[in-house]
Every structure is written in structure tokens, then in C-alpha cells.
Design a protein around this motif. Structure first.
Motif, PDB file in Angstrom:
ATOM      1  N   ALA A 178       0.879  -1.304   0.014  1.00  0.00           N
ATOM      2  CA  ALA A 178      -0.019  -0.052  -0.109  1.00  0.00           C
ATOM      3  C   ALA A 178       0.486   1.146   0.137  1.00  0.00           C
ATOM      4  O   ALA A 178       2.084   1.177   0.929  1.00  0.00           O
ATOM      5  CB  ALA A 178      -0.551  -0.151   0.791  1.00  0.00           C
ATOM      6  N   VAL A 200      -5.419   6.004   1.312  1.00  0.00           N
ATOM      7  CA  VAL A 200      -4.646   5.445   0.323  1.00  0.00           C
ATOM      8  C   VAL A 200      -4.255   6.297  -1.176  1.00  0.00           C
ATOM      9  O   VAL A 200      -5.632   6.519  -1.868  1.00  0.00           O
ATOM     10  CB  VAL A 200      -5.145   4.317   0.064  1.00  0.00           C
ATOM     11  N   MET A 245      -2.737   0.355  -4.587  1.00  0.00           N
ATOM     12  CA  MET A 245      -2.336  -0.960  -3.930  1.00  0.00           C
ATOM     13  C   MET A 245      -1.795  -1.538  -4.992  1.00  0.00           C
ATOM     14  O   MET A 245      -2.166  -1.245  -6.135  1.00  0.00           O
ATOM     15  CB  MET A 245      -3.691  -1.583  -3.079  1.00  0.00           C
ATOM     16  N   ILE A 298      -1.543  -1.522   5.338  1.00  0.00           N
ATOM     17  CA  ILE A 298      -2.448  -0.088   4.979  1.00  0.00           C
ATOM     18  C   ILE A 298      -2.042   0.283   6.311  1.00  0.00           C
ATOM     19  O   ILE A 298      -0.856   2.114   6.004  1.00  0.00           O
ATOM     20  CB  ILE A 298      -3.214   0.357   4.536  1.00  0.00           C
TER      21      ILE A 298
END
Lengths: 787, 329
Positions: A646, A659, A662, A755
Motif C-alpha cells: 500500500a 490510500v 495498492m 495500509i
């Protein structure tokens, strides 16, 4: 012996290709009928009175006013006076009426008195010394363990260690078996020491699970040159199925039930309804076309599925519909257990991990729950582990996509990532160095780690913690590893070739939205050499041969294997009928491109339709069976590895995490449909981002109720919260020949850990618990500044 | 949802006459985006809904020398589309476009936005505006108060004022017009919001049989304004803090300032301290930060929401800098 083996790459026409799912048109055009969309003639509406208290005893119930209301057709007491209620929202009385408002009015007219009892809705770290030793186990304890997905091996060792409170009858053992107890567990119960009278004392909310050690943890820590300590965890979240749980049930005659139910387990429903309804399972027909999400929470008819049928019986067999309201869906229809741990982990200066110690705790509601499999993926040679299960009143837990693994990933990968930071090592280098202790998947992980690093651009993006900031925005990257079993379940299917060339394929499976229909068709069409749309596939009904429940990533292995077997056998039977017409032996034939021909010779061929006409008047039906787990696997297999990365951006003034990218690199053996496999991973990443950043079941200490049982404060990621997602499926040599392995669970395991690690890398300090909300991120930044 | 009576008057006077003199039995239906959710959740149980959408003169937007008059029934979607709003009040257009989703904005009205009930999860769970358990114990102070008030929370009201567009409307100096059986009245918009002291009080200075008829924004030719929201999700989420700022500049110095916060108190919170800190000062990172600190100087966070003090500070500072850097209008 018939050779059912999967064709090799050169001989696959469909398997392994990227095929758009066949149910896309009905879904995107809104024609697909979900259980929620089912409206039956004369249908009545059921509503449920739920207990407002987290822990209470039902003292009295008066339904007389409700029963007298015009339009009310049936009233059913679900839990009567004397019943102990263990969570707010539990079912007390159900009514059925001509419309929803009338049913709601009736529910409000029911008078219930409760005796309120003390409750606990927190899963905070247990106070020192609060945890009770486990005593002998009652059958309820064992049932709780089953409900909470405690691994069979762990259950056996607890039963052996602590014994049981009373010898169970065969009936109870049968019940445990139907609740999922393995033969090993049942054998352990039969052999267990009985301690009569034990287990009657009041139980603490906190219960110690067996301490476990491996190797020599003291020596391991003495040898360690660098030790990192931290606390990590992940809260209770809900399944939040967009289609809530529920069913529409009707009695077609006095002892035959027809139910439409939102389920992951079409074939398994009758067996669970038969006993409570006191009719044979064969008298129960279950039907479902499409399901709006299950994620592990829809294997059983549930209490409400049973009383929907009971209400229908009381209302003269009329169809009754009970689909849970959104708040009930979030309160009572399933949650993922929490897990937290204080972890100490040690390594040599070169990064070799040598020792692990964890004191973990968590809750799965009233049942408490077990320890997640920590340390995860990495079998650290020296370990000491202790777990405390918190039994509380937040509502029951259910399997949530990869039960216990996302928790294990967060606790393990975050602790190891902090150790890497303390060693001043790039995590990719650090984890790479330790892959030898991921046996037997070390080579798969090594290959996946390299691919993931390239796809993420890890080398350019990784900086030591907290050193990639500009203008208050911090960037970071993180990595995590995961594993899963995924061997196919038992599955039967019937394949019929008709003399006119049409083909029927029937099995009592279900498509959870993952593309199961498409994959079944691909296997059959590839084997028979005909197009996908030449096959009429029927699933989702107990009129078809039984196929396992869709849980534990077992569906694709099961249905692809049974379909392959049926299609090979049907093909061979057809060859036997067709061979004389082509002046050939059956084993000289092949089906290719809608023809049956002599291998490699297109001049000696019949069209599919011509070939099928050789069947004569009667169609040909064969049953394909994927054997159960007592047999060695052949077309399916178990054991996958995946690596995810991530990249995040953190606003260090507000603590808001975004985010940015990914990457998921995943193995699942032979991929049947590359497109739907990738979609599984995309979906898992989206679900993972959601639980990493937003999701949490918030319980009120003052009332014991869930406060965010709605879609405004039970936050799910929206489109704009989803960044670039890169999925890479491992295929080809080393993967394909292992057979078909399930993919539902594995890709959802790592996002939380990856994450969290990316956030720690961005801001240079660990945010201990998910979800990574601004308050937590700011608190971590504050601690760092104050340190 | 419980059964209710539905009436659909076509004049203000009729509407007012159909509303009850006490709270509880009648509710006004405009866009319905909040009202219907409250009814479905059994938080409110009106016996009669008075649909006001058929009252023609409550619709529409018009400009004059006195400024912009926005009919109470103007949908948020339409409001953000008006050329005059975009041209002269761009910070308002921006704030409106941040609300919920296109579907909600197409139904929700400006009047309803001002009158929506708090998003407090105790309130939404039927535990009251000043939430108490059955024994009368207040629930929020020792409860899950992560989203609750950090200012103006000394009394029993701990919820936060829910509108995200009210702060910028107040910063522009807007007025609200109401009509009831005793006629019309006009209030500065900030006076419309009050902190309830008992469960029978409301959070609006609105009588049970009054309706909001319009919002009037004065002309703001020399104002630089901005709106800033801090929220977790990119879209369709309630913010954790909102700030709106309107500056009148004298060169690079602020001649005067309005600083209004949302989601920090039971009412929209205009900060005289922040306004004072900016007045006469050059507007830059340092003065923005000083004003933000002044704005939150009196914050008294509850046990789980101290982080909101920081978020509100950042919202104020960023709104100030955005306004000064000519977010314009």
C-alpha cells in the motif's frame, strides 16, 4: 481410469482466459432478482420486536393487543419469559401482517418486561489478573467455540487439557457435528475426562486461553540483538451486507416448505431447518438466484429464518417476508471478532527474526473467541503466547471473510514492520531475508515480493520512517503477507446432453457475485468444445444436486472439479455413441470448436449437433462429484500465498489518511477465469481499504447499544476513496499444475496490515489500532512529538 | 414508519394554519431527506405532515441591490447551479457541492438544510436531543462522544450543529425570514440557532407553527471568502470540522473578518476571538495560525474528542489562507 486432469495450457480454449461474467447484463440492467426483490402472491410482512438491553432476562410478554389488531395474521414468541438475552437487538417477538406499517404497529403493541442485568460492551485490554483460567468445558462452551471458528486442533487440545462438565448424549454430538464440529473434536469429547458439577460457578468476562510456547523463548530473546515492542489491533467490524439477511417462506402444503433465502449455502439450508420445523429436509425447497453479499455471515437460516417459516405456518401457509432492517443487520447479523496484542519481537542485527512474545485479547461477543494464528505466515522459532478471550454483550460473531486472518496479519506484520524500522532496514529487504521461515511457501512469496515491489515502485518510494514529507503531507509505503487453504468443497452436479445438442448443467451451488456461474460454464464449455452460451446452467436451488456452502474459499475448487468430472464423463459417453459413425474408436476422438472429430483431423468430424443426434431418443445424464476431504485432492488443492503493498498519504495536520495505490500479487493455483479472479482481488482491496480506514462497530457504554447501526456512521469506503489498484495473478508453471484453489478470502487479509505499515512509514510512528482515523493518527503523532 | 396525515397547502397562510402550536404532532415536509429518515427510525412520530412544496413563492432565487434572495424550497442542486451564486458567492457554491451526494442535493432544500436535526448518534437512536438513559443519567459526557461538541458544550447539549453550509452563509452576513400566525420576522442567520437547555427546547429559534420562507445574502462586492471541511471520506460523509471565513481586505491586511465554525458546537460558532486576531493584520500562515488558536482558545473537549480542537484549528487556518489567496468572492 478416466483422466480428469486439467488440460495443459495449449489445450485450454477458455480456462485461464479473461471472460466477462455471464450475469453482467442482468445485474447492470437491474433485472437480476435478489431475495430482497422476491414478492410472492398474497405475501405477508413480518417484523420483529427486539430487546433494547445488552443483557436482560425476559420477565413477561403480553401479545394480546397485537393479536387483536386488524391485519395481524400471526404472532410468534421467539424468546419467552425466563429467556436470557445477551445482546441488544436480540429477537423477542415476531409478527406477520398484511403490510409493513401494520406489522410495525403490532410490534409496538406488544408489552415486554425485562429484568436488566449487568453488561459489558467494551473490548479494552483486560485488567491485570482479571482473566480466569479455563475450567472444564460445557457443551455450550464447545458450541461457542464452533460459532467463533476456533480451529479444530485448538479445540481438541483444550478439550484434552480441561475435560468436560458432563457426558454428552449422541443427540448433542450430532448437533455439534451439524454446527461444524470435526470428527477429531467429537472423538476428543468422547474421550474427555468428565468433571461433573464443574462450570456452574459464575464466569468472568475474561477467560485465559491456553498459553503456548514454541522453542525456547527466553533463550530466543537473550540471543536477540534488537527487540521491538508495540501494541497492535483491529476492532470488531460488521459484515454490512448490502442485501440484508432474510427470507420469504411459504408452506406449499401441510408439510412442505418453499423458501427464498439470501444465503451462501443453498444446499445446506434444508438440513438446518428440518429439525426446528419438524419436517424432513427433503420437504424443504430452497431457491436463490442472486445474493447481495454474505462475506461469511449467511450460512445458516438463522433464528429469523426459522420463525419466518413458523409465522407462515401460523398464517395458513401464506408467504411471509422478513428481511432484516439495516440497523438489525448491523447489530445482530454478524460481526468480525476484534483482536489486540502487546507484542515483543526480537531479531539479530542482520535481520534474522529469532523470538516472539504476545499477550493478546479480543472479543467475539458472548462466546469470547480464540487467539488469531499469530505470529502469522512467519514461523518464528521461539514463541511465547497468551490470549485472553473477552466474553461480552456486543452481539454474536460470525465468520468474516478469512476468519481470524486479517487480525493475525495486522498483529504480526505491523509488529515485524516496527522491528524492521528499529533495525533501520527496508521492510522488503527484512521480510525477504526471513522468507525461509514461511515454509512451504517461501519460493512463492519470494517471487511475489519481487513482482509487488516492481508494480509499486517500492525502491523509488520507500524512505526510512517519516522522511518523505512536504507541506504537511507525508507519504509512505507498507507491505504484508498472507496465506489461506482454499481446497474445493464437496460438490455434485448433473450434466445432460440432449439428442438435439442442447446441454443442461445443474448444481445446488450459488454465485456470491464472484463469477461462479461463469467459471462453471467455462469449465464445461472448454471440456465439451462448445461455446459458453450453448450450455444452460441452473444453480441456486435444492432441486439440483447438492454442492457445498460458499465459505472458506471452497467454491471454485468444488464446482470446477465436479463440473470437469461430469463434462469429461459425458464427453466420453458421447464419444462411445459417435465413434461408429466416424469409423473410429472412442479414444481417438476429441471435441473442438463445436465439432466432434478424430484427433487432429478436421476432415473426419461431425458438428456438435450431428454428434449428439447419435445419442438416439434419450438424453445422456452424468453426475460429476468432487470428493470430500477424506480423499486426496486431485483437481483442486490447498494453500496459497499473497503479497500486498500500500502507498498512503497522510495529512499530518489533520491525521486524515488517503490510500494512493495498492498492489496485490496473488497465487491461487490454476486460475479458471483471470478476469473474475482479478475482480475478487479488486473487491478485496476495496473492502480492505474500508476496514483499514473507516469501519468499527461502536458500542455505547451507557446503554450497551450499537450507536452506528446505520450507513451514515458505519462508514464504508466510497468510490472516491479508492485509488489505483494493481492486481497481478500468479499463473503458469509452478502454479497451474497445482489445480484450482479458492480465492475468496486471501486478498482481503493483508490490506489492513499493509495500509497500517504504510502510515507508520509515512509519519514515522505506529498508529496502533485500526481503523486509522484522524484521532488515532493525531494521537500517535502527538506521542512522537512528545517522546 | 407510522401512519400519518398528509396535507398539501398552496399558500403560506394555509400552511401555517395547518401546523400545530406545539412540537411533536406536525412536521413540515420539503425535500424530506432528513424528515423521512427520522420518521423511519421512529425518532419523531408526527401525526400530520404539511407538504409545503406546492407553495409557489417559496421557490426560486432572485438577485437585487439588496443581495440574493433564496426561496426556502430551492434545492441545493439548483442553488449551486445559479450563475449569480457561482459568480458572486463562489464559496457558497463550493460548500453546497460538498453536501452529501447528487441524489440528495437534488431533493434537499436550503430551508431543510437549515432546519435539519443534529446527527448525534444518541439522538438518532431515539435517546433524545439531550441524551439520557432511563434513570435520567446524561449519556454523552461519559459515552461515545468522539464527534460531539468542543465549544458551547457546558450545558446538557453536546451535539454539533449539522449544517455544513450555514457557516459560510453566516460569514456572508445572511438573514433568515420566517412566517407564522403572528406574521413575518427576520433574523440574522446566526440568531436562528440556539443551544437547548431542556429536552423540550429546540435547537432553532423557530416556533412549531412557523415556516422558513427565505434566506437573504447581502451583496459582498469586496469580500474574499472561503469554506473548508475536514472529513474522513472524500464524498458523502459528515465532516469532523468546518470553517468559513469572509475577509474584507485593505491591501494585504484584513480590514475586517468573519470566522464561523461548524461541527464544533451545538450552534454554528462565530469566533469573535479569531476575528479580532485577524483584524488589521496581514493575512499569512502565521496570522492564520494565531487566529485559529484564538478561535479554539476556549474549547473544552469531552473525553474522546480532543482531536477535534486540532481539526477545527486546521480548518480555520486553511479557510483563512484559502480566502486570502483569493479563493475570491
Amino acid at each position: 481410469m478416466t483422466d480428469y486432469a486439467w488440460p495443459d495450457a495449449e489445450h485450454r480454449t477458455l480456462i485461464g482466459k479473461r471472460i466477462t461474467r455471464v450475469d453482467s447484463p442482468v445485474k447492470v440492467s437491474g433485472q437480476a432478482k435478489y431475495t430482497y426483490d422476491v414478492h410472492r402472491p398474497g405475501m405477508l410482512y413480518g417484523k420483529v420486536l427486539r430487546c433494547p438491553y445488552a443483557h436482560a432476562k425476559v420477565v413477561s410478554i403480553d401479545t394480546s393487543a397485537a393479536e387483536k389488531m386488524p391485519g395481524v395474521k400471526a404472532v410468534h414468541i421467539v424468546q419467552g419469559p425466563g429467556a436470557n438475552i445477551h445482546w441488544a437487538g436480540d429477537d423477542i417477538v415476531a409478527v406477520a401482517a398484511v403490510d409493513e406499517p401494520t406489522a410495525e404497529d403490532a410490534i409496538r403493541a406488544v408489552k415486554v418486561t425485562y429484568q436488566q442485568l449487568p453488561y459489558l460492551v467494551s473490548d479494552a485490554e483486560p485488567p491485570q489478573g482479571a482473566a480466569q483460567e479455563q475450567g472444564p468445558l460445557s457443551m455450550d462452551d464447545i458450541d461457542d467455540m464452533l460459532d467463533n471458528q476456533v480451529p479444530s486442533q485448538q479445540m481438541v487440545s483444550q478439550i484434552q487439557q480441561y475435560g468436560i462438565t458432563a457426558k454428552p448424549t449422541e443427540e448433542i454430538l450430532k448437533m455439534l457435528k451439524s454446527d461444524g464440529a470435526t470428527d477429531a473434536v467429537l472423538d476428543a469429547i468422547r474421550a474427555a475426562t468428565v468433571h461433573p458439577g464443574a462450570g456452574t460457578q459464575t464466569k468472568s468476562n475474561y477467560q485465559k486461553a491456553a498459553a503456548q510456547t514454541l522453542g525456547d523463548p527466553d533463550k530466543g530473546f537473550a540471543d536477540a540483538e534488537v527487540v521491538s515492542e508495540g501494541v497492535y489491533g483491529i476492532p470488531v467490524i460488521t459484515h454490512c451486507c448490502l442485501e440484508s439477511h432474510g427470507s420469504i417462506s411459504e408452506w406449499t402444503d401441510q408439510d412442505h416448505l418453499f423458501t427464498h433465502i439470501s444465503t451462501q449455502n443453498v444446499s445446506g439450508i434444508p438440513g438446518q431447518m428440518a429439525e426446528p420445523l419438524k419436517i424432513p429436509a427433503t420437504n424443504i425447497r430452497v431457491h436463490q438466484d442472486h445474493i447481495g453479499g454474505g462475506f461469511g455471515s449467511k450460512f445458516s437460516p438463522d433464528r429469523w429464518g426459522i420463525y419466518t417459516a413458523e409465522l407462515s405456518r401460523k398464517a395458513g401457509g401464506k408467504p411471509i417476508r422478513i428481511m432484516l432492517e439495516r440497523d438489525s443487520e448491523l447489530k445482530v447479523a454478524g460481526a468480525r471478532p476484534s483482536a489486540y496484542a502487546r507484542v515483543k519481537v526480537g531479531a539479530k542485527k542482520d535481520g534474522t527474526i529469532v523470538a516472539w512474545q504476545s499477550d493478546s485479547w479480543g472479543t467475539g461477543g458472548p462466546g469470547g473467541g480464540g487467539m488469531p494464528p499469530i505470529p502469522y505466515v512467519f514461523t518464528i522459532p521461539n514463541q511465547r503466547k497468551q490470549h485472553t478471550a473477552i466474553r461480552n454483550n456486543i452481539g454474536p460473531a460470525r465468520a468474516w471473510r478469512a476468519p481470524n486472518h486479517p487480525q493475525a496479519a495486522v498483529i504480526t506484520m505491523c509488529a515485524l514492520d516496527d522491528l524492521a524500522a528499529k533495525l533501520n532496514m527496508d521492510p522488503v529487504e527484512f521480510f525477504g531475508k526471513n522468507l525461509d521461515i514461511t515454509k512451504p511457501r517461501q519460493d512463492i512469496y519470494r517471487e511475489e515480493l519481487a513482482i509487488a515491489s516492481d508494480l509499486m515502485g517500492w525502491k523509488q518510494k520507500w524512505h526510512p520512517g517519516g522522511q518523505s514529507q512536504s507541506g504537511g503531507m507525508a507519504r509512505g509505503v507498507g507491505v504484508s503477507f498472507h496465506t489461506w487453504g482454499g481446497r474445493g468443497h464437496s460438490s455434485d452436479c448433473d450434466l445432460t446432453i440432449h439428442p438435439d445438442g442442447s446441454v443442461d448443467l445443474k448444481l445446488g451451488s450459488q454465485d456470491l457475485g464472484t463469477g461462479t456461474r461463469t467459471c462453471i460454464l467455462m469449465v464445461a464449455a472448454d471440456t465439451l468444445g462448445i461455446p459458453l452460451d450453448a450450455i444452460n446452467l441452473q444453480i441456486g436451488d435444492t432441486n439440483y444436486p447438492p454442492s457445498g456452502g460458499s465459505g472458506g474459499s471452497t467454491t471454485i475448487g468444488g464446482v470446477s472439479s465436479s463440473t470437469r468430472r461430469a463434462a469429461v464423463d459425458a464427453r466420453d459417453a458421447l464419444f462411445a455413441k459417435v465413434a461408429p459413425a466416424l469409423n473410429a474408436q472412442p479414444d481417438q476422438l476429441e471435441c473442438v470448436n463445436g465439432t466432434v472429430r478424430i484427433k487432429g483431423d478436421s476432415s473426419k468430424s461431425l458438428s456438435w449437433k450431428e454428434a449428439c443426434s447419435k445419442l438416439g431418443a434419450m438424453p445422456l445424464t452424468v453426475r460429476g462429484k468432487n470428493p470430500d476431504r477424506s480423499k486426496p485432492p486431485d483437481l483442486t488443492n490447498s494453500g496459497v500465498g499473497g503479497v500486498q503493498m500500500a502507498e498512503v498519504e497522510v495529512d499530518t495536520e489533520t491525521g486524515i489518511v488517503k490510500v494512493k495505490k495498492m498492489v496485490a500479487v496473488q497465487d491461487c493455483g490454476l486460475v479458471v477465469n483471470l478476469k473474475t479472479a482479478e475482480s475478487q482481488c479488486y473487491g478485496a482491496l476495496i473492502m480492505g481499504i474500508s476496514y483499514a480506514l473507516f469501519e468499527e462497530k461502536v458500542m455505547d457504554p451507557g446503554t450497551g447499544r450499537m450507536l452506528n447501526a446505520d450507513m451514515q456512521f458505519y462508514r464504508l469506503a466510497g468510490l472516491n476513496d479508492i485509488p489505483e489498484l494493481v492486481v497481478h495473478m500468479m499463473t503458469g508453471k509452478g502454479y497451474d499444475e497445482r489445480g484450482v484453489i479458492g480465492l475468496g478470502e486471501p486478498p482481503v487479509i493483508s490490506p489492513g496490515a499493509a495500509i497500517s505499515n504504510a502510515v507508520a512509514n509515512a509519519i514515522g510512528v505506529r498508529v496502533p489500532f485500526l481503523p486509522l482515523t484522524p484521532d488515532r493518527v493525531l494521537a500517535a503523532l502527538g506521542q512522537k512529538a512528545g517522546a | 414508519m407510522r401512519a400519518f396525515e398528509y396535507v398539501s397547502p398552496n399558500s403560506r397562510a394555509q400552511a401555517v394554519s395547518l401546523l400545530g402550536a406545539a412540537w411533536g404532532n406536525t412536521e413540515i415536509l420539503a425535500g424530506g431527506t432528513d424528515l423521512l429518515a427520522l420518521m423511519k427510525d421512529d425518532v419523531i412520530t408526527p401525526k400530520r405532515l404539511v407538504n409545503i412544496k406546492e407553495i409557489k413563492d417559496l421557490h426560486g432565487v432572485s438577485s437585487s441591490a439588496q443581495g440574493l434572495r433564496i426561496g426556502a424550497l430551492t434545492t441545493l442542486g439548483d442553488l449551486a447551479d445559479y450563475a449569480d451564486v457561482r459568480a458572486h458567492y463562489p464559496a457558497l457554491a463550493e460548500a453546497v457541492m460538498e453536501v452529501a451526494s447528487p441524489q440528495i442535493r437534488n431533493m434537499a432544500t436550503i430551508g431543510g438544510n437549515l432546519c435539519q436535526r443534529p446527527r448525534c448518534w444518541y439522538f438518532r437512536n431515539g435517546l433524545g436531543l439531550l441524551p439520557k438513559d432511563e434513570s435520567g443519567k446524561e449519556l454523552v459526557a461519559d459515552g461515545e462522544n468522539r464527534y460531539h461538541a468542543i465549544l458551547g458544550n457546558e450545558g446538557p447539549a453536546k451535539f454539533v450543529s449539522p449544517s455544513t453550509i450555514v457557516p459560510i452563509l453566516i460569514a456572508y452576513g445572511s438573514k433568515i425570514r420566517l412566517e407564522g400566525p403572528r406574521g413575518k420576522r427576520e433574523l440574522p442567520l446566526e440568531k436562528f440557532f440556539v443551544i437547548p437547555k431542556t429536552e423540550s427546547d429546540r435547537e432553532h429559534d423557530l416556533r412549531p407553527n412557523e415556516i422558513v420562507t427565505e434566506v437573504v445574502i447581502p451583496p459582498v462586492p469586496d469580500v474574499k471568502a472561503a469554506h473548508y471541511e475536514i472529513r474522513q471520506k472524500e464524498a458523502f460523509d459528515w465532516p469532523l470540522a468546518v470553517a468559513a471565513v469572509a475577509l474584507k481586505m485593505n491591501g494585504s491586511n484584513a480590514r475586517s473578518a468573519r470566522v464561523v465554525m461548524g461541527y464544533v458546537a451545538p450552534v454554528p460558532w462565530a469566533s469573535a476571538e479569531a476575528e479580532q486576531a485577524l483584524t488589521g493584520q496581514p493575512v499569512n500562515e502565521a496570522t492564520g495560525q494565531r487566529a485559529a488558536e484564538a478561535a479554539l482558545k476556549n474549547a473544552k473537549p469531552l473525553n474522546h474528542n480532543a482531536y477535534k480542537v486540532q481539526l477545527a484549528r486546521v480548518a480555520v487556518k486553511r479557510a483563512i489562507l484559502r480566502a486570502a489567496s483569493g479563493g475570491a468572492a
